[in-house]
Design a protein around this motif. Structure first.
Motif, PDB file in Angstrom:
ATOM      1  N   GLU A  69       0.951  -1.220   0.047  1.00 41.44           N
ATOM      2  CA  GLU A  69      -0.041   0.070   0.126  1.00 41.44           C
ATOM      3  C   GLU A  69       0.852   1.242   0.040  1.00 41.44           C
ATOM      4  O   GLU A  69       0.535   2.292  -0.537  1.00 41.44           O
ATOM      5  N   LEU A 118       2.136   2.024  -3.304  1.00 37.64           N
ATOM      6  CA  LEU A 118       1.033   2.324  -4.386  1.00 37.64           C
ATOM      7  C   LEU A 118       0.704   3.875  -4.014  1.00 37.64           C
ATOM      8  O   LEU A 118       0.484   4.382  -4.971  1.00 37.64           O
ATOM      9  N   GLU A 119       0.758   4.147  -2.764  1.00 38.82           N
ATOM     10  CA  GLU A 119       0.622   5.716  -2.310  1.00 38.82           C
ATOM     11  C   GLU A 119       1.644   6.676  -3.047  1.00 38.82           C
ATOM     12  O   GLU A 119       1.136   7.525  -3.518  1.00 38.82           O
ATOM     13  N   LYS A 154       0.812   6.988  -6.552  1.00 41.19           N
ATOM     14  CA  LYS A 154      -0.219   8.172  -6.768  1.00 41.19           C
ATOM     15  C   LYS A 154       0.188   9.515  -6.703  1.00 41.19           C
ATOM     16  O   LYS A 154      -0.388  10.315  -7.011  1.00 41.19           O
ATOM     17  N   CYS A 213       7.121   0.387  -9.828  1.00 36.90           N
ATOM     18  CA  CYS A 213       6.892  -0.998 -10.525  1.00 36.90           C
ATOM     19  C   CYS A 213       7.820  -2.083 -10.659  1.00 36.90           C
ATOM     20  O   CYS A 213       7.290  -3.279 -10.477  1.00 36.90           O
ATOM     21  N   LEU A 232       7.122  -3.730  -7.268  1.00 35.06           N
ATOM     22  CA  LEU A 232       5.915  -4.560  -7.329  1.00 35.06           C
ATOM     23  C   LEU A 232       6.284  -5.979  -7.915  1.00 35.06           C
ATOM     24  O   LEU A 232       5.915  -6.944  -7.771  1.00 35.06           O
ATOM     25  N   ILE A 245      -1.695  -7.560  -3.945  1.00 32.60           N
ATOM     26  CA  ILE A 245      -1.361  -6.494  -4.696  1.00 32.60           C
ATOM     27  C   ILE A 245      -2.381  -6.178  -5.638  1.00 32.60           C
ATOM     28  O   ILE A 245      -2.740  -5.153  -5.965  1.00 32.60           O
ATOM     29  N   TRP A 259      -3.035  -2.257  -7.755  1.00 32.35           N
ATOM     30  CA  TRP A 259      -1.623  -2.145  -8.180  1.00 32.35           C
ATOM     31  C   TRP A 259      -1.791  -2.288  -9.902  1.00 32.35           C
ATOM     32  O   TRP A 259      -1.193  -1.782 -10.385  1.00 32.35           O
ATOM     33  N   ALA A 283      -2.645   0.940 -11.201  1.00 33.71           N
ATOM     34  CA  ALA A 283      -1.599   1.872 -10.950  1.00 33.71           C
ATOM     35  C   ALA A 283      -0.436   1.484 -11.969  1.00 33.71           C
ATOM     36  O   ALA A 283       0.152   2.611 -12.671  1.00 33.71           O
TER      37      ALA A 283
END
Length: 108
Positions: free
Chosen positions: A33, A36-37, A40, A53, A56, A70, A75, A78
């Motif tokens: 998370e 991901l934040e 963003k 990326c 991930l 994920i 994700w 994203a």
């Protein structure tokens, strides 16, 4: 909040996630998370998107549990958004494709 600092943080998680035990610890600690934040918050930074990326990619490889976490965290969207925003960046495209490939290979 600096994009450069966030890029380095994603890079640290990326490197730590090479180890199987670390993948679990990162995911359990909210690392999925967090990355991901960051992606963003810094959508215009190709470097942040590339590093996110790749983090991930490493978190997903050989970890079906992480793949489930994920994909549930948003994700996929994203990664696709990063690739759309940075079509000129070969690095974002490569890391994004690698991440999507690893997410697509799930025994479940």
């Amino acid at each position: 909040e600096s994009a450069a600092v966030q890029e380095q943080g994603c890079g640290a998680l990326r490197n730590l996630a090479v180890n199987a035990d670390n993948k679990v610890k990162i995911a359990d600690a909210g690392g999925v998370e967090a990355v991901l934040e960051v992606m963003k918050r810094h959508p215009e930074s190709a470097a942040v998107q590339e590093s996110g990326c790749r983090a991930l990619w490493n978190l997903a490889v050989n970890s079906d549990d992480n793949k489930v976490k994920i994909t549930g965290a948003g994700w996929v969207e994203a990664v696709v958004e990063a690739m759309k925003r940075h079509p000129e960046s070969a690095a974002v495209q490569e890391q994004g494709c690698g991440a999507l490939r690893n997410l697509a290979v799930n025994a479940d």
